[in-house]
Design a protein around this motif. Structure first.
Motif, PDB file in Angstrom:
ATOM      1  N   ASP A 209      16.259  -8.734  -0.506  1.00  0.00           N
ATOM      2  CA  ASP A 209      17.452  -9.465  -0.067  1.00  0.00           C
ATOM      3  C   ASP A 209      18.007 -10.324  -1.203  1.00  0.00           C
ATOM      4  OD1 ASP A 209      15.075 -10.943   0.150  1.00  0.00           O
ATOM      5  OD2 ASP A 209      15.941 -12.324   1.616  1.00  0.00           O
ATOM      6  N   TRP A 210      17.124 -10.945  -1.990  1.00  0.00           N
ATOM      7  CA  TRP A 210      17.584 -11.722  -3.142  1.00  0.00           C
ATOM      8  C   TRP A 210      18.252 -10.827  -4.176  1.00  0.00           C
ATOM      9  CZ3 TRP A 210      12.888 -15.432  -4.413  1.00  0.00           C
ATOM     10  CH2 TRP A 210      12.782 -16.375  -3.390  1.00  0.00           C
ATOM     11  N   LEU A 212      19.861  -8.005  -3.605  1.00  0.00           N
ATOM     12  CA  LEU A 212      21.182  -7.632  -3.087  1.00  0.00           C
ATOM     13  C   LEU A 212      22.181  -8.776  -3.262  1.00  0.00           C
ATOM     14  CD1 LEU A 212      20.079  -5.799   0.180  1.00  0.00           C
ATOM     15  CD2 LEU A 212      21.271  -4.749  -1.743  1.00  0.00           C
ATOM     16  N   GLU A 213      21.749  -9.993  -2.965  1.00  0.00           N
ATOM     17  CA  GLU A 213      22.641 -11.146  -3.101  1.00  0.00           C
ATOM     18  C   GLU A 213      23.047 -11.349  -4.565  1.00  0.00           C
ATOM     19  OE1 GLU A 213      20.374 -14.293  -1.422  1.00  0.00           O
ATOM     20  OE2 GLU A 213      20.564 -13.550   0.635  1.00  0.00           O
ATOM     21  N   LYS A 232      11.177  -4.057   6.826  1.00  0.00           N
ATOM     22  CA  LYS A 232      12.459  -4.719   6.582  1.00  0.00           C
ATOM     23  C   LYS A 232      13.578  -3.743   6.214  1.00  0.00           C
ATOM     24  CE  LYS A 232      10.982  -8.916   7.227  1.00  0.00           C
ATOM     25  NZ  LYS A 232      11.477  -9.735   8.358  1.00  0.00           N
ATOM     26  N   ALA A 235      16.893  -4.125   8.338  1.00  0.00           N
ATOM     27  CA  ALA A 235      17.581  -5.391   8.058  1.00  0.00           C
ATOM     28  C   ALA A 235      18.216  -5.371   6.678  1.00  0.00           C
ATOM     29  CB  ALA A 235      16.598  -6.552   8.189  1.00  0.00           C
ATOM     30  N   LEU A 236      17.525  -4.805   5.702  1.00  0.00           N
ATOM     31  CA  LEU A 236      18.068  -4.736   4.348  1.00  0.00           C
ATOM     32  C   LEU A 236      19.266  -3.792   4.277  1.00  0.00           C
ATOM     33  CD1 LEU A 236      14.710  -4.654   2.366  1.00  0.00           C
ATOM     34  CD2 LEU A 236      16.391  -6.508   2.353  1.00  0.00           C
ATOM     35  N   GLN A 239      22.143  -5.705   5.606  1.00  0.00           N
ATOM     36  CA  GLN A 239      22.588  -6.688   4.615  1.00  0.00           C
ATOM     37  C   GLN A 239      23.385  -6.015   3.507  1.00  0.00           C
ATOM     38  OE1 GLN A 239      19.485  -8.555   2.360  1.00  0.00           O
ATOM     39  NE2 GLN A 239      20.794 -10.153   1.522  1.00  0.00           N
ATOM     40  N   ALA A 242      26.861  -5.186   4.559  1.00  0.00           N
ATOM     41  CA  ALA A 242      27.724  -6.357   4.652  1.00  0.00           C
ATOM     42  C   ALA A 242      28.138  -6.870   3.280  1.00  0.00           C
ATOM     43  CB  ALA A 242      27.006  -7.463   5.430  1.00  0.00           C
ATOM     44  N   LEU A 243      27.275  -6.715   2.280  1.00  0.00           N
ATOM     45  CA  LEU A 243      27.533  -7.282   0.956  1.00  0.00           C
ATOM     46  C   LEU A 243      28.294  -6.357   0.024  1.00  0.00           C
ATOM     47  CD1 LEU A 243      24.118  -9.023   0.143  1.00  0.00           C
ATOM     48  CD2 LEU A 243      26.299 -10.156   0.559  1.00  0.00           C
TER      49      LEU A 243
END
Length: 373
Positions: A209-210, A212-213, A232, A235-236, A239, A242-243
């Motif tokens: 997640d970090w 991807l951000e 995960k 969920a990933l 994410q 969305a990103l």
């Protein structure tokens, strides 16, 4: 012949199993395990196995595996052959200590793969208790192997005698190394989208997640290949959806065989291992990337060697999560530097992690009598 004991079923996909597998190919002894994930026995082995694998009966209490007395249990404990156990595992630790008590002259050694990160709650307190017991037990054993100078220094700081500690970094299989080193050197990609690669289990501490951000902050197009599976993943994927904008792409490949994984390595510019816990103590996937000729980014943790593995003095950065987006931006803007860092990473691999280096270090361990009875 050296017997081994570990929690999982080797060779597996995790670092501990892969290390035990490579040692078994050299030592030739049987490998005993608690077979923590028996469903994996239905899957084809990711690496060829030529040694005997023996399952020990155990009682499962949550995540704790308690070895149960059996004929195989007694055969392992009463053997005069050297025994090498892989930690962390309370069950493995208990059997190593029992083996030492039953035959005090027997060579009984441990492989310290990682320090456990203490988490809140009861499980965290239990982890802390296990780790304290493990550190207290090490002086009773003949010697200990660990995977990096960072972990060796931490073991010494915690009271383990330095003359009992031997550093043996992880290695790739002979075939993995050969095909990765045969890949052509990376060339500057020009205006092409920077190709980033992640390989590993999709669990919370891997912090995809970090990644991807951080990638979402880049000013130019990029793509990310995610190799691996885990709890995960859904969920990933949400994410990422969305990103990700129109100039980027994220592909979740799931678990791949070696040939398909090599294709991902061949087309990537950079590997990122953004784990945030010392449970990730080395990151063998970094060796795959470095041998394939690309740089690897990982965070620096006090009780982990993962930041040391791919560290390049020609590219200093804080190796902290807050700096990841800026480092990725720098590398995206400079394709020539990315390619140069890839060449330096391959040179570091040849110097520190090549199988010939690993074999010499293992031979030194054997010749010093650290394992042999």
């Amino acid at each position: 012949m050296i017997l081994q004991l570990l929690r999982e079923w080797p060779p597996g996909y995790g670092g501990v199993e892969r290390v035990a597998h490579e040692l078994a190919l050299v030592w030739g002894g049987a490998v005993y395990s608690f077979d923590a994930q028996p469903q994996r026995r239905c899957e084809p082995d990711p690496l060829p196995v030529s040694y005997s694998r023996i399952r020990l009966p155990r009682l499962t209490v949550g995540r704790l595996l308690i070895p149960l007395p059996s004929r195989r249990w007694w055969t392992l404990l009463l053997s005069s052959q050297p025994l090498h156990g892989h930690l962390p595992s309370p069950g493995v630790l208990a059997l190593l200590l029992l083996a030492r008590l039953l035959r005090p002259r027997r060579r009984v050694t441990a492989h310290w793969h990682c320090f456990l990160e203490r988490s809140p709650g009861l499980s965290g307190r239990l982890f802390a208790l296990y780790q304290w017991l493990a550190q207290a037990t090490l002086p009773w054993l003949s010697a200990v192997i660990t995977t990096s100078p960072v972990l060796a220094a931490e073991l010494a700081r915690c009271g383990c005698k330095t003359d009992r500690i031997h550093v043996l970094p992880c290695c790739l299989s002979a075939e993995q190394e050969s095909v990765a080193l045969a890949l052509p050197e990376r060339q500057p990609a020009g205006n092409a989208a920077m190709a980033v690669l992640f390989i590993g289990r999709l669990d919370s501490y891997k912090r995809v997640d970090w990644l991807l951000e951080a990638l979402a902050q880049l000013p130019q197009p990029w793509r990310l290949d995610v190799v691996g599976d885990g709890p995960k993943r859904a969920a990933l994927a949400a994410q990422a959806q969305a990103l990700v904008g129109s100039g980027a792409a994220v592909c979740f490949h799931g678990r791949l065989d070696e040939a398909a994984k090599l294709q991902c390595l061949a087309r990537a510019d950079l590997l990122v291992l953004p784990s945030d816990r010392c449970n990730e103590a080395f990151g063998i996937v970094q060796l795959e990337a470095m041998a394939a000729g690309m740089a690897s980014l990982a965070f620096q943790r006090q009780r982990s060697g993962m930041g040391w593995v791919g560290q390049l003095e020609q590219f200093p950065w804080s190796q902290q999560p807050a700096a990841l987006a800026e480092v990725l931006r720098q590398l995206q803007a400079d394709p020539e530097n990315r390619a140069a860092l890839g060449r330096l990473s391959r040179q570091r691999y040849r110097r520190l992690f090549h199988r010939s280096v690993w074999s010499r270090q293992l031979e030194l361990w054997n010749c010093a009598g650290s394992i042999q009875a």
